[in-house]
Design an enzyme around this catalytic site. Structure first.
Site, PDB file in Angstrom:
ATOM      1  N   HIS A 242      36.190  38.149  38.132  1.00  0.00           N
ATOM      2  CA  HIS A 242      36.004  39.132  39.196  1.00  0.00           C
ATOM      3  C   HIS A 242      37.197  40.066  39.192  1.00  0.00           C
ATOM      4  CE1 HIS A 242      35.262  40.817  43.209  1.00  0.00           C
ATOM      5  NE2 HIS A 242      34.016  40.459  42.987  1.00  0.00           N
ATOM      6  N   GLU A 310      27.605  35.482  41.492  1.00  0.00           N
ATOM      7  CA  GLU A 310      26.341  35.580  40.769  1.00  0.00           C
ATOM      8  C   GLU A 310      25.857  34.239  40.225  1.00  0.00           C
ATOM      9  OE1 GLU A 310      25.127  38.112  41.512  1.00  0.00           O
ATOM     10  OE2 GLU A 310      26.015  39.962  40.778  1.00  0.00           O
TER      11      GLU A 310
END
Ligand code: COA
Length: 368
Positions: A242, A310
């Site tokens: 991320h 996700e």
């Protein structure tokens, strides 16, 4: 400067992403106060509060009415368009009026749910199902997709997902929405920019590939070799890493808990077969997660790469019956609330967003 990493490009009261502490705050509430406890309508109301003078206290009936309003656009859907779900919902959203008021804001928040159900049905030769304004947004979204009522546990799981992803600082799609809003183009234009940015696999398009990865790995014992070979080919492991979080993404934990709750509650309704499948899927996912984190630590010791939102999104949405091709559309169902709130905040307080670029091309030719 590449990727604008670390650049502060807006002031917002909407959400804060603390990447070092692994904390997400949405308008003064830590994510774990909201996820699994608040409905999507309540979270959307929290985001929109103060940005529309005529915002009702209870958003549920107004959002139900908006679902009914936008359903008329579904008449413009055909099987061809429905083949690519994200493009299809973007095309249908583009048909909505482009103003900057509460009715349009609610239409935009309602639209991805109505259009996703219709797109999935039309793509498999079924007729779209009209919204039921009396239902909660999550329950109605599932009913419009499947043609039958969702269980309470399924609606609660989708609510958890939608609340978990409703806003997340100045992510790429929110930034895109704010740039467009800053030109005063209208809320629909801002949301269209958001959908377009969300579509990419580096942003909202990752959960589909997560399912592909889990399917390809097949069994926990294959995980390490499969992941090592993927990294050897120079691929990224979907669902990990991320830009902001340097520790575990707090949204991953909220969704992991939702997957577990859904499996347990569905057992009571569906019996042992459903539970066995869910437990097997969860065991594979946890094995892949563990192997991926270990191998990423070995290969990229200087770059903390942790599980992102996700990874468990993919499992939860699959368990709710959404096909991977529609996962990004379901992300848009939640994130549109954030885009609309950010667009209003930008228009209310912001100037035109117009940064500069550094020219690195050749100097002009001087005539001899
Ligand atoms: N798998 C393997 N390596 C990864 C990785 C992943 N998922 N994510 C980042 N890396 C590596 C990069 O290859 C790079 O290595 P290098 O310096 O040796 O070239 C390093 O980590 C830094 O990557 P960078 O591209 O600078 O990070 P970023 O902040 O721009 O990227 C993401 C953030 C989310 C785009 C990235 O982590 C990614 O592509 N993840 C997979 C897609 C995904 O899950 N997206 C959903 C995000 S919520």
């Amino acid at each position: 400067m590449s990727g604008l990493e670390g650049v502060v490009a807006a002031q917002t009261v909407l959400s804060e992403v603390d990447g070092l502490a692994g904390r997400l705050i949405i308008r003064g509430h830590a994510l774990d106060e909201l996820a699994g406890r608040w409905s999507f309508e309540e979270a959307a109301g929290l985001l929109l509060a103060g940005f529309f003078p005529d915002l009702p206290d209870d958003l549920a009936p107004a959002l139900g009415a908006a679902r009914v309003r936008v359903f008329e656009q579904v008449a413009h859907l055909d099987a061809n368009l429905a083949r690519a779900p994200v493009e299809a919902i973007r095309a249908l959203v583009a048909r909505l009026a482009d103003r900057d008021d509460l009715e349009i804001g609610l239409n935009l928040i309602a639209a991805p749910a109505v259009f996703t159900g219709a797109v999935l049905r039309v793509s498999t030769g079924k007729a779209p199902i009209a919204p039921d304004a009396k239902l909660g947004h999550a329950a109605d979204s599932l009913r419009m997709m499947r043609g039958q009522a969702a269980t309470r546990a399924q609606a609660a799981a989708l609510d958890t997902y939608l609340v978990t992803v409703c806003d997340h600082g100045l992510n790429a799609s929110t930034f895109a929405a704010r740039v467009v809003a800053s030109t005063q183009a209208g809320l629909t234009s801002a949301v269209l920019a958001g959908i377009s940015a969300l579509k990419g696999p580096l942003h909202g398009g990752a959960p589909g590939p997560v399912i592909d990865m889990l399917d390809a790995i097949g069994a926990p014992t294959n995980a390490r070799v499969w992941l090592a070979e993927a990294l050897d080919r120079g691929e990224r492991l979907m669902g990990f890493g991320h830009r902001i979080y340097r520790v575990r993404d707090p949204r991953a934990d909220a969704l992991k808990a939702a997957v577990r709750d859904l499996a347990l509650q569905e057992e009571a309704v569906c019996g042992r077969i459903a539970l066995a499948e869910a437990v097997e899927g969860a065991a594979l996912a946890e094995a892949v997660e563990g192997a991926a984190l270990a191998i990423l630590r070995e290969r990229k010791p200087d770059r903390p790469l942790e599980t992102n939102v996700e990874f468990y999104t993919a499992l939860l949405l699959e368990a709710l019956g959404f096909p991977p091709s529609a996962f990004t559309c379901v992300f848009a169902m939640g994130r549109t609330a954030g885009w609309v709130a950010h667009a209003r905040e930008q228009v209310a307080g912001g100037r035109l967003i117009r940064p500069q670029s550094a020219y690195v091309g050749p100097p002009p030719r001087v005539a001899a």
